[in-house]
Design an enzyme around this catalytic site. Structure first.
Site, PDB file in Angstrom:
ATOM      1  N   ASN A  60      -3.689  -3.579  -2.483  1.00 22.94           N
ATOM      2  CA  ASN A  60      -3.696  -4.658  -1.389  1.00 22.94           C
ATOM      3  C   ASN A  60      -2.140  -5.075  -1.763  1.00 22.94           C
ATOM      4  OD1 ASN A  60      -4.376  -6.030   0.547  1.00 22.94           O
ATOM      5  ND2 ASN A  60      -5.402  -7.697  -0.775  1.00 22.94           N
TER       6      ASN A  60
ATOM      7  N   ASP B 158      -9.332  -8.601   1.380  1.00 25.15           N
ATOM      8  CA  ASP B 158      -9.543  -8.026   2.428  1.00 25.15           C
ATOM      9  C   ASP B 158     -10.867  -8.429   2.892  1.00 25.15           C
ATOM     10  OD1 ASP B 158      -7.182  -6.681   2.647  1.00 25.15           O
ATOM     11  OD2 ASP B 158      -7.722  -4.937   2.448  1.00 25.15           O
TER      12      ASP B 158
ATOM     13  N   THR C 199       0.928  -0.938   0.005  1.00 23.69           N
ATOM     14  CA  THR C 199       0.030   0.130  -0.040  1.00 23.69           C
ATOM     15  C   THR C 199       0.892   1.157   0.012  1.00 23.69           C
ATOM     16  OG1 THR C 199      -1.524  -1.227   1.510  1.00 23.69           O
ATOM     17  CG2 THR C 199      -1.726   1.145   1.398  1.00 23.69           C
TER      18      THR C 199
ATOM     19  N   SER D 206      -7.548  -1.515   6.702  1.00 19.14           N
ATOM     20  CA  SER D 206      -6.792  -0.877   7.934  1.00 19.14           C
ATOM     21  C   SER D 206      -6.375   0.612   7.487  1.00 19.14           C
ATOM     22  CB  SER D 206      -5.635  -1.735   8.036  1.00 19.14           C
ATOM     23  OG  SER D 206      -6.311  -3.059   8.551  1.00 19.14           O
TER      24      SER D 206
ATOM     25  N   GLY E 192      -0.383  -3.211   5.735  1.00 22.22           N
ATOM     26  CA  GLY E 192      -1.715  -4.376   6.049  1.00 22.22           C
ATOM     27  C   GLY E 192      -2.330  -3.902   7.276  1.00 22.22           C
TER      28      GLY E 192
ATOM     29  N   GLN F  84      -7.810  -6.767  -4.104  1.00 23.12           N
ATOM     30  CA  GLN F  84      -8.582  -6.252  -2.845  1.00 23.12           C
ATOM     31  C   GLN F  84      -9.764  -7.058  -2.218  1.00 23.12           C
ATOM     32  OE1 GLN F  84      -7.104  -3.724  -0.641  1.00 23.12           O
ATOM     33  NE2 GLN F  84      -7.233  -2.281  -2.390  1.00 23.12           N
TER      34      GLN F  84
HETATM   35  O1  DON Z   1      -6.709  -1.801   2.923  1.00 26.05           O
HETATM   36  C1  DON Z   1      -5.985  -2.552   3.767  1.00 26.05           C
HETATM   37  O2  DON Z   1      -6.310  -2.747   5.072  1.00 26.05           O
HETATM   38  C2  DON Z   1      -5.053  -3.562   2.969  1.00 26.05           C
HETATM   39  N1  DON Z   1      -5.379  -3.680   1.531  1.00 26.05           N
HETATM   40  C3  DON Z   1      -3.846  -2.928   3.079  1.00 26.05           C
HETATM   41  C4  DON Z   1      -2.569  -3.541   2.087  1.00 26.05           C
HETATM   42  C5  DON Z   1      -1.424  -3.006   2.815  1.00 26.05           C
HETATM   43  O3  DON Z   1      -1.003  -2.217   3.634  1.00 26.05           O
HETATM   44  C6  DON Z   1      -0.112  -3.910   2.232  1.00 26.05           C
HETATM   45  N2  DON Z   1       0.988  -3.109   2.479  1.00 26.05           N
HETATM   46  N3  DON Z   1       1.954  -3.251   2.824  1.00 26.05           N
END
Ligand code: DON
Length: 531
Positions: free
Chosen positions: A361, A383, A341, A413, A434, A380
């Site tokens: 994602n 998630d 992300t 998140s 994440g 995504q």
């Molecule tokens: O929206 C979310 O929480 C996840 N898709 C975020 C993914 C993420 O931060 C991956 N990175 N390091």
């Protein structure tokens, strides 16, 4: 000042400010530019959350989270024995939610931009057409993900010319992406959701077994939401509401922490890390139980946000002993009321502040590019909770509230946040990471507010993470002194050192001195640029 995870896009964003654009203009330009220079996570095929605080004191969140396609079904990632098939929710075309980025950036621009949108997309299109020097970390990331990316022929053609990722310093040209961006610049954001780009995407979906239809694209809307306003030690923190879990979890954790004097515990001490672990696991238990898309589930928002509820959650807290996860939560917050992300932070000279976290994602998303379009698609859908209790990519579990349903937004998140002190922006930040995003943002805020660290130190300091399940305190390798680890184990914590990383991009505002201090995380390769 602009603080971005990648230098080429940072130059573009700073240039927008220098030419008189405001922070939202710069953020929109950054969002499109990172889709070219930081394909790990920068995107037009994904989604995210942007939080804007304007110089006049008003604020809003643009929720441009992806939605589940209309053909999505609750059990779509389960085999006949009801086991979750991770490869389907991460690496197949079924993994892709309806992309929100183009609609989201355009909506932010419509609300608060001042430069014509096409002028903010043009630099990204030019970089895609003319190429940019590939950073060693991008080259390495591509090599690392080779097995996942190569099977998609369009992806291989862009990122593995001659079968190899571009060498560090070589120039990467992305012709198809340039064409797509130029079309959006010329015809406006609706060109992504109907017309040749949408047709190309839908044709690829049909060919590869994906679900996104023309109607899904035509129906997609980014949404303006009220930021949550959290109180902590006299400050007000603005953060996104659901479908991000970020704001609620931050509120729960800060509420549980506030009665404790962190300075007397000491940054990095076992007593402090123990408190964090206990607080984090309780909040994440609630995440798994109560949170999902607010259009689909009733979230006990008022209960979860109340300091009184936080006190009840911490009743079983023992400073000397870890509460096992099954006993730590979830709480009962009645009553109900109605890697990879990326994040960037921008502040302009007039006092507008933008924090934006967006994502595909996983690193490079699903790894898929639709023929001729040049942009990576998200995965995504992972998630969502494929099945109650089954962990996703980030080990997060969930249940009914985050089950798959057509048109629903998957829980996130992402936590772009702005801290106000005396009613003025004082700290603006966010990160990737994440499940760890929210706990990372929490710890940087505590480092500044409670421990008085200057911003770069606050960002670079080691951090930890607990997410209820698994019942383990995860720390950065090498960052945990043996005696602290020993003390934590004695209290009953299982410790794993696979560690939270993240890539925080933050600005601290010194209103009295009229100064901005930018800090890009030492863990990444971003930069803080300013005038
Ligand atoms: O929206 C979310 O929480 C996840 N898709 C975020 C993914 C993420 O931060 C991956 N990175 N390091």
């Amino acid at each position: 000042m602009v603080v971005l995870p990648e230098p080429e896009a940072a130059k573009i964003a700073l240039d927008v400010l220098r030419r008189g654009g405001n922070a939202v203009d710069a953020a929109v330009a950054a969002g499109f530019a990172l889709a070219v220079t930081y394909p790990q996570a920068g995107n037009i095929g994904g989604g995210g959350f942007m939080l804007v605080r304007r110089a006049d004191g008003s604020s809003f969140v643009v929720d441009y989270r992806e939605t589940a396609p209309s053909g999505a079904r609750r059990d779509m990632f389960l085999d006949p024995n009801r086991n979750a098939l991770e490869s389907l929710s991460t690496s197949s075309w079924l993994a892709c939610g309806v992309p929100g980025t183009v609609a989201g950036l355009a909506l932010a621009h419509e609300r608060a931009g001042s430069v014509p949108l096409r002028r903010l997309i043009a630099p990204a299109a030019d970089l895609a057409a003319g190429g940019f020097p590939v950073h060693a970390r991008l080259s390495a990331a591509l090599e690392e993900e080779r097995d996942r990316l190569m099977p998609n022929s369009a992806t291989a053609a862009v990122f593995f010319p001659g079968g190899k990722p571009p060498a560090p310093g070589s120039i990467l040209v992305q012709d198809d992406l340039a064409r797509t961006l130029r079309r959006i610049a010329r015809d406006g954001p609706s060109a992504f959701y109907a017309g040749p780009i949408a047709d190309g995407l839908v044709a690829a979906m049909r060919k590869h077994g994906g679900l996104i239809t023309s109607e899904d694209l035509a129906r997609y809307r980014a949404v303006i939401r009220e930021p949550l306003r959290l109180a902590y030690r006299g400050c007000t923190i603005l953060a996104p509401p659901p479908p991000s879990a970020g704001g609620i979890l931050l509120a729960e954790m800060l509420n549980m922490i506030e009665p404790h004097d962190l300075r007397s515990l000491g940054a990095g001490s076992s007593a402090y890390l123990h408190l964090l672990a206990e607080v984090m696991k309780r909040a994440y238990a609630d995440r798994a139980t109560f949170l999902g898309d607010p259009e689909f589930v009733r979230i006990p928002l008022r209960g979860l946000l109340s300091p009184d509820y936080a006190r009840r959650l911490m009743r079983g807290f023992d400073p000397e002993k870890a509460t096992p996860s099954p006993q730590a939560g979830p709480g009962d917050p009645a009553p109900y009321d109605s890697e990879e992300t990326t994040h960037f932070t921008i502040a302009d000279a007039s006092g507008n502040v933008v924090v934006n976290t967006y994502t595909l994602n996983d690193t490079f998303g699903s790894g898929a590019i639709a023929d001729g379009l040049g942009f990576l698609l998200n995965n995504q859908m992972d998630d969502f909770s494929a099945r109650p209790g089954t962990p996703n990519l980030y080990g997060l579990v969930g249940g009914e509230a985050n089950a798959i349903a057509p048109g629903k937004r998957m829980l996130s998140s992402m936590t772009p946040a702005i801290v106000l002190r005396n009613g003025r922006p004082f700290l603006a930040l966010g990160t990737r990471g994440g499940a760890r995003i929210t706990t990372i943002v929490l710890q940087v805020i505590l480092n500044v507010i409670d421990f008085g660290m200057e911003i770069q130190e606050a960002v670079n300091s080691p951090r930890c993470h607990h997410q209820w399940i698994p019942d383990a305190l995860s720390c950065e390798s090498g960052a945990l002194p043996a005696d602290v680890a020993g003390n934590l184990r004695r209290r009953g914590h299982e410790i794993d050192i696979t560690g939270p990383r993240g890539d925080v991009q933050a600005i601290q505002m010194d209103a009295a001195a009229g100064r901005l201090r930018g800090a890009s995380d030492a863990r990444g390769y971003g930069v803080a640029l300013g005038d």
